[in-house]
Design an enzyme around this catalytic site. Sequence first.
Site, PDB file in Angstrom:
ATOM      1  N   SER A   1      -9.294   1.389   3.320  1.00 17.14           N
ATOM      2  CA  SER A   1      -8.659   2.306   2.566  1.00 17.14           C
ATOM      3  C   SER A   1      -7.532   1.403   1.630  1.00 17.14           C
ATOM      4  O   SER A   1      -7.105   2.037   0.507  1.00 17.14           O
ATOM      5  CB  SER A   1      -8.078   3.523   3.200  1.00 17.14           C
TER       6      SER A   1
ATOM      7  N   LYS B   1       0.810  -1.068   0.177  1.00 18.05           N
ATOM      8  CA  LYS B   1      -0.048   0.036  -0.030  1.00 18.05           C
ATOM      9  C   LYS B   1       0.857   1.221  -0.041  1.00 18.05           C
ATOM     10  O   LYS B   1       1.920   1.243   0.792  1.00 18.05           O
ATOM     11  CB  LYS B   1      -0.785   0.050   1.340  1.00 18.05           C
TER      12      LYS B   1
ATOM     13  N   SER C   1      -9.602  -0.982   7.261  1.00 16.35           N
ATOM     14  CA  SER C   1      -9.106  -0.875   6.062  1.00 16.35           C
ATOM     15  C   SER C   1      -8.185  -2.188   5.144  1.00 16.35           C
ATOM     16  O   SER C   1      -7.850  -1.959   4.050  1.00 16.35           O
ATOM     17  CB  SER C   1      -7.906   0.266   6.030  1.00 16.35           C
TER      18      SER C   1
END
Length: 452
Positions: free
Chosen positions: A157, A79, A181
């Site tokens: 996210s 990420k 997330s």
Amino acid sequence: MKTDTMMTASDMARLLHSGEKTAVDLITDLLAQIRDSADQSIFITVTEQQALRDARASDERRALGQLLGPWDGVPMVWKDLFDTRGDTTTAGSRVHAHADAAQHDAAVVAACRQQGLISLGKTNLSEFAYSGLGLNPHYGTPVNPSSDGEDRAPGGSSSGSAVAVAAGLVPIAVGTDTAGSVRVPASFCGITGYKASQSRYSSEGIYPLSRSLDSVGLFAHDMNDIIMLDGIMRGRADEQLKEQQLSELSFLIPDNVVFDQIEDDVLTCFEETVKVLQNAGARIRRESFPILDEVGRLFRQHGTLTVAEAATLHQALLASPEAEQMDQRVRERMGTASDFTAQDYIQLQWARERLQQQTAEALGETLLLFPTTVITAPAIAALEADDELFKQVNLLTLRNTMLGNYLGTPGVSLKIGKDGRGLPIGALVSAAADQDDRLLSVCKAVEAALLG
């Protein structure tokens, strides 16, 4: 063995060990798939040349019998909150698109490189990791690979990380989880997602959202890969977890909070999962877990730590002309912290310490079990068209998972089925804080039962 598009990291490691494929072959194939993908919003940075250099080095080590670890040559992604040496960390924001490249790897990135794993790049996310739905107006929104003809939200996210795994572009990925997330996108995309206890990994070199709540999390197709990657990231790749028998395990299904507003198909699928576990000998009880109600009351009365800490972290940005470049949904949510007082913050922290202790005492070795989300992936177009709908769906999506961040419980979202439209459904298994080893081994047993 699985098809090429859905091979696990363990499958790929076997191909490398057997000589059926070289690391260069493997990485070249995956980079081509990434280049040719119809969805170019999954990655923010693809480190193609570095990945190929790393693959050649892995093959050379293999030829010399000097492998760095059991997964030397296996690909992965990060990420875009994790610093990777030589690359910009954007945090999914246009504001940081041209920031200086990182000088050092994040600690967990370095741990994986030391074992020979190969990064293919960094994946998309909600701006500043601040949404459970995964929309991003700057780099595009990765489309859920399970979409039913209408583009569906990936969950956030850690959207790009989950989609990269679910689409077969990479077998494993790393994200972060502040309110859900990792677990939410794992559930929406039909893969396995593990949110660790905060003490599990170093946070060095990871762009924060809420220092009180941020956790590192892992994505994979199965628990074997989750467990192996977890060991590698902690420098314990050879460590064997104690095997768990379902007949010796106890699960608590709360009958308060976590089933409110649940979709019919999600409830039906979850209840079928419960029956499988009961038939395998697991002890399951249903009763109220009052701590969950208290968390909700605290949030309604005082707000959340995420809002307070995110707004404080980005205070200078919010007051600058560059704030106009932000996703206005993110900017507005951070702006709600203007009514947040020091007393609110202290009350939340004091209550959190107390409730974490009470949770540990109430659970002991019992596992919490409930749906990861009470809905399946919503349509992207509807969320983009209606900010009020976005807020409502975002809060509902994160409601079950955010409890675990506040209470400090590590959790794993396991894929348990699909709704009538073919959209994935997940179940969340959580343990008391720092019982990660036990949680992972329990989830491996649960997964085996679900697979029959």
